[in-house]
Each structure stands twice: as structure tokens, then as C-alpha cells.
Design an enzyme around this catalytic site. Structure first.
Site, PDB file in Angstrom:
ATOM      1  N   LYS A  13       0.833  -1.210   0.000  1.00 50.97           N
ATOM      2  CA  LYS A  13       0.000   0.000   0.000  1.00 50.97           C
ATOM      3  C   LYS A  13       0.869   1.262   0.000  1.00 50.97           C
ATOM      4  O   LYS A  13       0.673   2.156  -0.815  1.00 50.97           O
ATOM      5  CB  LYS A  13      -0.935   0.015   1.227  1.00 50.97           C
ATOM      6  CG  LYS A  13      -1.910  -1.153   1.275  1.00 50.97           C
ATOM      7  CD  LYS A  13      -2.837  -1.075   2.481  1.00 50.97           C
ATOM      8  CE  LYS A  13      -2.153  -1.142   3.835  1.00 50.97           C
ATOM      9  NZ  LYS A  13      -1.446  -2.414   4.093  1.00 50.97           N
ATOM     10  N   ARG A  88      -9.794   0.753   8.610  1.00 48.96           N
ATOM     11  CA  ARG A  88      -9.325  -0.592   8.927  1.00 48.96           C
ATOM     12  C   ARG A  88     -10.368  -1.404   9.677  1.00 48.96           C
ATOM     13  O   ARG A  88     -10.113  -2.559  10.014  1.00 48.96           O
ATOM     14  CB  ARG A  88      -8.086  -0.480   9.804  1.00 48.96           C
ATOM     15  CG  ARG A  88      -6.786  -0.789   9.090  1.00 48.96           C
ATOM     16  CD  ARG A  88      -5.705  -0.608  10.124  1.00 48.96           C
ATOM     17  NE  ARG A  88      -4.507  -1.315   9.830  1.00 48.96           N
ATOM     18  CZ  ARG A  88      -3.443  -0.757   9.237  1.00 48.96           C
ATOM     19  NH1 ARG A  88      -3.483   0.469   8.802  1.00 48.96           N
ATOM     20  NH2 ARG A  88      -2.354  -1.468   9.099  1.00 48.96           N
ATOM     21  N   ARG A 127      11.525  -5.614   5.165  1.00 47.89           N
ATOM     22  CA  ARG A 127      11.200  -4.195   4.923  1.00 47.89           C
ATOM     23  C   ARG A 127      12.137  -3.285   5.722  1.00 47.89           C
ATOM     24  O   ARG A 127      12.453  -3.556   6.867  1.00 47.89           O
ATOM     25  CB  ARG A 127       9.754  -3.921   5.340  1.00 47.89           C
ATOM     26  CG  ARG A 127       9.413  -2.431   5.330  1.00 47.89           C
ATOM     27  CD  ARG A 127       7.939  -2.168   5.234  1.00 47.89           C
ATOM     28  NE  ARG A 127       7.184  -2.561   6.410  1.00 47.89           N
ATOM     29  CZ  ARG A 127       5.852  -2.440   6.502  1.00 47.89           C
ATOM     30  NH1 ARG A 127       5.155  -1.952   5.488  1.00 47.89           N
ATOM     31  NH2 ARG A 127       5.233  -2.823   7.590  1.00 47.89           N
TER      32      ARG A 127
END
Ligand code: ADP
Ligand code: ADP
Ligand code: ZN
Length: 217
Positions: A13, A88, A127
Site C-alpha cells: 500500500k 481498517r 522491509r
């Protein structure tokens, strides 16, 4: 044009949000980035959010809803925004509809980025994030030019506290229980576009451009 980016943690995202906001001139609103900044600066918001984030739990709805209500009312959002990581929960989505109505605007469509669970774990454990500009890298798939430094601003990269294997598993559980019901919510309103997020970053972006183009016509 107002767009929502939906998808599990690690779907890409944030990565795609950078591309999309540049391409369509949209304000990128990442609730995760705003909350992490608040935690670093030890603001009242940060103090409230910290323990939830560390555990991979969602911050209470009222906290994030207030934050988004203020941000989307800002002048720069009038020409369009991209929500990344919000809503969310179904409760957040319902609140968002009301907030946008009050601002005489609405969600145009929702891009739901889909990836497998194995891919999520692989992406999140590798990440790295820039400590200054929030740009995201990946040691396996999108490494920085200079090891441990941001290509754009030279700042040191860090690994998010919640990108540990244990917390990742909890975030995935939270996603399936609390966030995935939003897929049906937006499907019912006819605003959902599914995007296969399992391809390379530029291929996923090309699919997003195609979906946006189809929505605009
Ligand atoms: P999210 O915001 O959905 O949590 P990110 O955009 O931060 O996801 O991406 C998670 C990690 O996966 C980052 O390290 C990013 O560089 C990497 N990544 C994003 N998209 C892809 C992709 N299509 N293929 C491989 N790695 C990707
Ligand atoms: P990811 O990129 O992995 O999807 P984010 O950066 O969007 O994660 O969010 C990190 C954390 O911030 C979440 O695990 C949660 O604790 C908190 N958070 C972000 N957005 C929201 C939201 N809309 N509602 C509740 N908590 C949120
Ligand atoms: Zn940077």
C-alpha cells in the site's frame, strides 16, 4: 478523485501510494506514518497509540477517526486524496462516509491489493523504512542503492518494531478479523477494484493505472 487503498500489511500500500499520489496529484494520507511520527515525537496521540502499535493491535477507532477527520478537512485535500491504512474496521468506514459527506465529497473507489500470506511474511521481515521521509525499501525486492541509507535523502534506514515475525502474525490475524470485512462493505457499494499485488512493483502499478482509468470513464 478520492481513493482508498486496502490490503493486508505488506501488500504494498505505502509503495503504491507514492506512485499513485505522484501520478494523479493526490494528497497521500497514511495513518500508520502519522501515528509513527506521533510516537517518535511523544505527542499525546503517540503516547496513546504506542502500546497498540507495538503489539500489532489496532489503535482505537475514535483516535484514528479524529485524526482523519482533521486531515481530510485541510485545504490541500480538496483536490483529492489517497487514504493508505484507513479505514481498517467497518466502524471506521461508516465514520469516514459521514466525514466525507460533511465535507461534500465521497470515496470514488477502493483499490484492494491482494497478496498471499507467505509473500506478506517475506516482504515484512525484509522491509526497511527511511527515518526521515518514510520511503520504504526491501532488502530482497527493492534494496537501497547504498546499504542502509535512503536513496532520496540519505537518512539511515530502520526496521519497524512491529515487523518482527511474532508481531507480523498478530497483525495478519487482526487484518483478517477486523479489516477484511471491509472488502464486502465496499463491494456492496460497487466501489471495489481488486488488484493482484503479487507481481513486481511496476507491474502492480500498471494494473492500478488501468483500474483507475476504467473507473474514470
Ligand atoms: P504496506 O504499506 O501495505 O504495509 P509496503 O508498501 O510497506 O506495504 O511494502 C511492504 C514491503 O514489501 C516493503 O519492504 C516494500 O519495499 C516491499 N514491496 C512492496 N511491493 C512489492 C512488490 N510488488 N514486490 C515485492 N516487494 C514489494
Ligand atoms: P502496514 O503498513 O503494515 O499495513 P501501517 O503502517 O498502516 O501498517 O500501520 C501500523 C500500525 O498503526 C497498525 O498495526 C496499527 O497499530 C496502527 N494503525 C494504522 N492505521 C490504523 C487504523 N486505521 N486504525 C487503527 N490502527 C491503525
Ligand atoms: Zn528518505
Amino acid at each position: 478523485m478520492n481513493i482508498i487503498l486496502l490490503g493486508p500489511p505488506g501488500a504494498g500500500k505505502g509503495t503504491q501510494a507514492k506512485n499513485i499520489s505522484a501520478r494523479y496529484n493526490l494528497v497521500h494520507i497514511s495513518t500508520g506514518d502519522i501515528l509513527r511520527c506521533a510516537v517518535v515525537n511523544k505527542t499525546a496521540l503517540g503516547v496513546r497509540a504506542k502500546s497498540y502499535m507495538e503489539a500489532g493491535e489496532l489503535v482505537p477507532d475514535d483516535v484514528v477517526v479524529d485524526l482523519v477527520r482533521e486531515r481530510v478537512a485541510d485545504l490541500d485535500c480538496k483536490s483529492g486524496f489517497l487514504l493508505d491504512g484507513f479505514p481498517r474496521t467497518v466502524a471506521q468506514a461508516v465514520e469516514l462516509d459521514a466525514i466525507l459527506k460533511a465535507n461534500e465529497t465521497e470515496v470514488d473507489f477502493v483499490l484492494n491489493i491482494e497478496v498471499s500470506q507467505d509473500e506478506i511474511v517475506k516482504r515484512l521481515t525484509s522491509r526497511r523504512v527511511c527515518g526521515d521521509c518514510n520511503r520504504t525499501y526491501n532488502l530482497l525486492f527493492e534494496p537501497p542503492r547504498d546499504e542502509d541509507k535512503c536513496n532520496e535523502c540519505g537518512t539511515a534506514l530502520y526496521r519497524r518494531d512491529d515487523d518482527s515475525e511474532e508481531t507480523i502474525l498478530n497483525r495478519m490475524k487482526v487484518y483478517y478479523q477486523q479489516t477484511a470485512p471491509l472488502i464486502a462493505y465496499y463491494q456492496r457499494s460497487g466501489k471495489l477494484k481488486n488488484i493482484d499485488g503479487g507481481h513486481a512493483i511496476d507491474e502492480v502499478f500498471a494494473d492500478i493505472e488501468e483500474a483507475v482509468c476504467a473507473c474514470q470513464n
